[in-house]
Scaffold this motif. Sequence first.
Motif, PDB file in Angstrom:
ATOM      1  N   ASP A  28       0.833  -1.207   0.000  1.00 38.62           N
ATOM      2  CA  ASP A  28       0.000   0.000   0.000  1.00 38.62           C
ATOM      3  C   ASP A  28       0.868   1.257   0.000  1.00 38.62           C
ATOM      4  OD1 ASP A  28      -2.246  -1.580   0.037  1.00 38.62           O
ATOM      5  OD2 ASP A  28      -2.532  -1.471   2.217  1.00 38.62           O
ATOM      6  N   TYR A  29       2.000   1.195   0.733  1.00 39.02           N
ATOM      7  CA  TYR A  29       2.917   2.335   0.800  1.00 39.02           C
ATOM      8  C   TYR A  29       3.484   2.634  -0.596  1.00 39.02           C
ATOM      9  CZ  TYR A  29       7.106   5.006   2.051  1.00 39.02           C
ATOM     10  OH  TYR A  29       8.092   5.948   2.127  1.00 39.02           O
ATOM     11  N   TYR A  30       3.913   1.568  -1.285  1.00 38.97           N
ATOM     12  CA  TYR A  30       4.434   1.740  -2.641  1.00 38.97           C
ATOM     13  C   TYR A  30       3.338   2.235  -3.588  1.00 38.97           C
ATOM     14  CZ  TYR A  30       8.790  -0.661  -1.415  1.00 38.97           C
ATOM     15  OH  TYR A  30       9.994  -1.000  -0.865  1.00 38.97           O
ATOM     16  N   ALA A  31       2.117   1.720  -3.421  1.00 45.73           N
ATOM     17  CA  ALA A  31       1.005   2.139  -4.280  1.00 45.73           C
ATOM     18  C   ALA A  31       0.710   3.631  -4.105  1.00 45.73           C
ATOM     19  CB  ALA A  31      -0.237   1.312  -3.969  1.00 45.73           C
ATOM     20  N   ALA A  32       0.799   4.106  -2.847  1.00 48.43           N
ATOM     21  CA  ALA A  32       0.570   5.538  -2.599  1.00 48.43           C
ATOM     22  C   ALA A  32       1.653   6.380  -3.272  1.00 48.43           C
ATOM     23  CB  ALA A  32       0.546   5.793  -1.089  1.00 48.43           C
ATOM     24  N   ASP A  33       2.904   5.914  -3.176  1.00 51.01           N
ATOM     25  CA  ASP A  33       3.993   6.631  -3.842  1.00 51.01           C
ATOM     26  C   ASP A  33       3.776   6.683  -5.350  1.00 51.01           C
ATOM     27  OD1 ASP A  33       5.458   7.543  -1.793  1.00 51.01           O
ATOM     28  OD2 ASP A  33       7.227   6.297  -2.143  1.00 51.01           O
ATOM     29  N   ILE A  34       3.343   5.557  -5.900  1.00 51.12           N
ATOM     30  CA  ILE A  34       3.124   5.486  -7.346  1.00 51.12           C
ATOM     31  C   ILE A  34       2.017   6.446  -7.768  1.00 51.12           C
ATOM     32  CG2 ILE A  34       2.244   3.967  -9.173  1.00 51.12           C
ATOM     33  CD1 ILE A  34       3.837   1.693  -7.853  1.00 51.12           C
ATOM     34  N   GLU A  35       0.936   6.516  -6.976  1.00 52.39           N
ATOM     35  CA  GLU A  35      -0.142   7.449  -7.283  1.00 52.39           C
ATOM     36  C   GLU A  35       0.341   8.891  -7.217  1.00 52.39           C
ATOM     37  OE1 GLU A  35      -3.169   7.001  -8.440  1.00 52.39           O
ATOM     38  OE2 GLU A  35      -2.687   4.855  -8.580  1.00 52.39           O
ATOM     39  N   GLU A  36       1.220   9.168  -6.252  1.00 51.81           N
ATOM     40  CA  GLU A  36       1.765  10.523  -6.123  1.00 51.81           C
ATOM     41  C   GLU A  36       2.617  10.874  -7.344  1.00 51.81           C
ATOM     42  OE1 GLU A  36       4.676  13.093  -3.128  1.00 51.81           O
ATOM     43  OE2 GLU A  36       3.871  11.143  -2.488  1.00 51.81           O
ATOM     44  N   PHE A  37       3.407   9.888  -7.808  1.00 52.30           N
ATOM     45  CA  PHE A  37       4.217  10.122  -9.010  1.00 52.30           C
ATOM     46  C   PHE A  37       3.318  10.355 -10.232  1.00 52.30           C
ATOM     47  CE2 PHE A  37       7.771   7.476  -6.969  1.00 52.30           C
ATOM     48  CZ  PHE A  37       8.400   8.621  -6.481  1.00 52.30           C
ATOM     49  N   LYS A  38       2.252   9.582 -10.328  1.00 52.25           N
ATOM     50  CA  LYS A  38       1.352   9.728 -11.469  1.00 52.25           C
ATOM     51  C   LYS A  38       0.725  11.119 -11.505  1.00 52.25           C
ATOM     52  CE  LYS A  38       0.113   4.837 -12.032  1.00 52.25           C
ATOM     53  NZ  LYS A  38      -0.980   3.839 -11.946  1.00 52.25           N
ATOM     54  N   GLN A  39       0.428  11.671 -10.333  1.00 51.22           N
ATOM     55  CA  GLN A  39      -0.164  13.011 -10.273  1.00 51.22           C
ATOM     56  C   GLN A  39       0.825  14.084 -10.729  1.00 51.22           C
ATOM     57  OE1 GLN A  39      -1.642  13.563  -6.300  1.00 51.22           O
ATOM     58  NE2 GLN A  39      -3.239  11.977  -6.489  1.00 51.22           N
ATOM     59  N   GLN A  40       2.132  13.761 -10.649  1.00 47.38           N
ATOM     60  CA  GLN A  40       3.155  14.723 -11.057  1.00 47.38           C
ATOM     61  C   GLN A  40       3.407  14.703 -12.563  1.00 47.38           C
ATOM     62  OE1 GLN A  40       6.693  13.948  -8.768  1.00 47.38           O
ATOM     63  NE2 GLN A  40       5.616  14.065  -6.811  1.00 47.38           N
ATOM     64  N   LEU A  41       2.832  13.715 -13.263  1.00 49.60           N
ATOM     65  CA  LEU A  41       3.019  13.642 -14.710  1.00 49.60           C
ATOM     66  C   LEU A  41       2.393  14.852 -15.382  1.00 49.60           C
ATOM     67  CD1 LEU A  41       2.307   9.847 -15.390  1.00 49.60           C
ATOM     68  CD2 LEU A  41       4.512  11.021 -15.489  1.00 49.60           C
ATOM     69  N   GLY A  42       3.010  15.295 -16.465  1.00 49.08           N
ATOM     70  CA  GLY A  42       2.547  16.497 -17.143  1.00 49.08           C
ATOM     71  C   GLY A  42       3.477  17.656 -16.906  1.00 49.08           C
ATOM     72  N   SER A  43       4.495  17.454 -16.048  1.00 51.90           N
ATOM     73  CA  SER A  43       5.478  18.507 -15.801  1.00 51.90           C
ATOM     74  C   SER A  43       6.594  18.389 -16.826  1.00 51.90           C
ATOM     75  CB  SER A  43       6.029  18.383 -14.375  1.00 51.90           C
ATOM     76  OG  SER A  43       6.725  17.153 -14.221  1.00 51.90           O
ATOM     77  N   ASP A  44       7.616  19.221 -16.670  1.00 55.72           N
ATOM     78  CA  ASP A  44       8.735  19.206 -17.609  1.00 55.72           C
ATOM     79  C   ASP A  44       9.648  18.003 -17.395  1.00 55.72           C
ATOM     80  OD1 ASP A  44       7.822  21.540 -18.674  1.00 55.72           O
ATOM     81  OD2 ASP A  44       9.056  22.819 -17.387  1.00 55.72           O
ATOM     82  N   ASN A  45       9.457  17.279 -16.309  1.00 56.80           N
ATOM     83  CA  ASN A  45      10.350  16.153 -15.985  1.00 56.80           C
ATOM     84  C   ASN A  45       9.605  14.829 -16.082  1.00 56.80           C
ATOM     85  OD1 ASN A  45      12.748  14.910 -15.221  1.00 56.80           O
ATOM     86  ND2 ASN A  45      12.277  15.038 -13.040  1.00 56.80           N
ATOM     87  N   ASP A  46       8.782  14.677 -17.107  1.00 61.40           N
ATOM     88  CA  ASP A  46       8.000  13.442 -17.250  1.00 61.40           C
ATOM     89  C   ASP A  46       8.885  12.216 -17.356  1.00 61.40           C
ATOM     90  OD1 ASP A  46       5.612  14.603 -16.983  1.00 61.40           O
ATOM     91  OD2 ASP A  46       4.950  14.372 -19.051  1.00 61.40           O
ATOM     92  N   THR A  47      10.008  12.347 -18.070  1.00 63.67           N
ATOM     93  CA  THR A  47      10.902  11.190 -18.248  1.00 63.67           C
ATOM     94  C   THR A  47      11.467  10.730 -16.915  1.00 63.67           C
ATOM     95  OG1 THR A  47      11.508  11.976 -20.457  1.00 63.67           O
ATOM     96  CG2 THR A  47      12.957  10.356 -19.428  1.00 63.67           C
TER      97      THR A  47
END
Length: 540
Positions: free
Chosen positions: A105-124
């Motif tokens: 669950d901890y890793y899943a929360a981190d992954i969701e947080e990363f997904k929300q950051q997509l769309g920025s200049d550092n997508d890669t």
Amino acid sequence: MLRTLALALVTVMALAHLPASADEALQPPQPLTELTQLQQTIDSDTAKLGSANGEMKQFIEYRIKEHANQIHDKFKLLMSQQPLDKAQLLPLLQKHLAFIDKVADYYAADIEEFKQQLGSDNDTGIMYKLAMRDRQRDEILNAKYETLTWLDALGEDTQAIKTQLTTHLLKRSDMLNSLVHFTQDKLKLAVDEAAKAGKDVTAEQTALVTNLNERLSLTSASLSVAIELLDALSQDTTALKQTLFSISGDITQDVLNVDVASNLLDQWWNKAKSQALDNGPGLLFKLFIFLLILFLAHLAGKAVQRIVKKMVSNSKLKFSKLLQDFFVSLSGKTVFALGLMIALSQLGFELGPLLAGFGVAGVIIGFALQDTLSNFASGMMILIYRPYDVGDLINAAGVTGKVSQMSLVSTTIKTLDNQRLIIPNNKIWGDTINNITVEHQRRVDMTFGIGYGDNIEQAEQVLRGIVDEHPKVLKQPEPTVKLHLLGESSVDFVVRPWVKPEDYWDVYWDITRAVKMRFDQESISIPFPQRDVHIYQTEK
């Protein structure tokens, strides 16, 4: 500061687990006690994880992972021993399974947080972090499946949990499969862009290719783990294995799987058979036309070479032998290359993309072969300006010899002592070129000395007679025989007859020999350096 906090945290935890007495210290801890202590340490670290950040958060995560691995290893050891202590092992395993779910669950929360950051200049960079978290989640999934097998061994009913795990793995493998395709397409596009940039490729483009390549490797590895777990859960993964094999090109032990191998072979065979039945006659006809066009292009190239050879050899432009050979060779190869492109078009190849690909490859090869291209350019300049031709005696690049052959990248010279030297054209064109035989006449420069007591007019007549009598000395231009210098020990005459270039050394050696013999006959001395030494005595 962070390092100090980390050391303090380790020290406090170490003191918290010191034995209460010396006797307790002498007794080795029991495996179940060790498991309990490790789990307590993990619980303590997990409580601190919520308020930590930065390097301290990474340090705590590292400690939790290390202790969790130790717990898992100890469970593995205990489960291999007989008899199993179900009463004590069961609650610990259940608690360990609950801990694994928390980490997931901890890793899943981190992954969701990363997904929300997509769309920025550092997508890669974010996608790379996602792939790294997925790799960590692979370890958790493996640990969960192994823990379920241990609970099965203790008689627990884990079917419901395994069903949930199977459902999760099927969704996960589908997502990973799509992500592999997506990443591979982006990687191909990034590589193409970098290739088009050539020498102007930027650091960002290079970094993008590197990151995408690493992400593709991580995602493919995660898909492979999901396939292994689904195999263990008795799920059909043939299609996934075929996809992984066809996309990544990795030949692993899965290829040896009978289902995968047979399905791949069936697909290839059916496709080949249908293609042969539907397009076989047309393909054979196209192949025949392809070979026929190549044969005709070969004959046409030979014919064009003969025509060009006749034209350049009779041309009023008086092409050099090197330039004639170049035009003859180039004409034949050009005709054959055109025939090859026409033949390829008959097989269905698009010439536009093919030529564009050759252009990109040409740029890349050009930077890799800069020295060779420099030789090529020098060879073209030599062919255009014609400083020498085949058969000429030249002095170039510190070498004297006769030109025997030349290509666009090098010139072959045979030295006077019959050595064959192959010299790069840029060495020759970048240096002084002395063509010794290009002119039809060459002057032989010689100097002969007589003594101060000898008759100058007699010596001059002897020298002129020797020169005039030699059959290879040209009448025009007229030879020169003149008194040149009054040296320290001799009166020097210069003798300069004109000869054909090929007679140079014969005339030089013959006249030198004749002068020595005639001077001896005429009693004319050939002086050598001498000094008069005068000794004076002084009275003391």
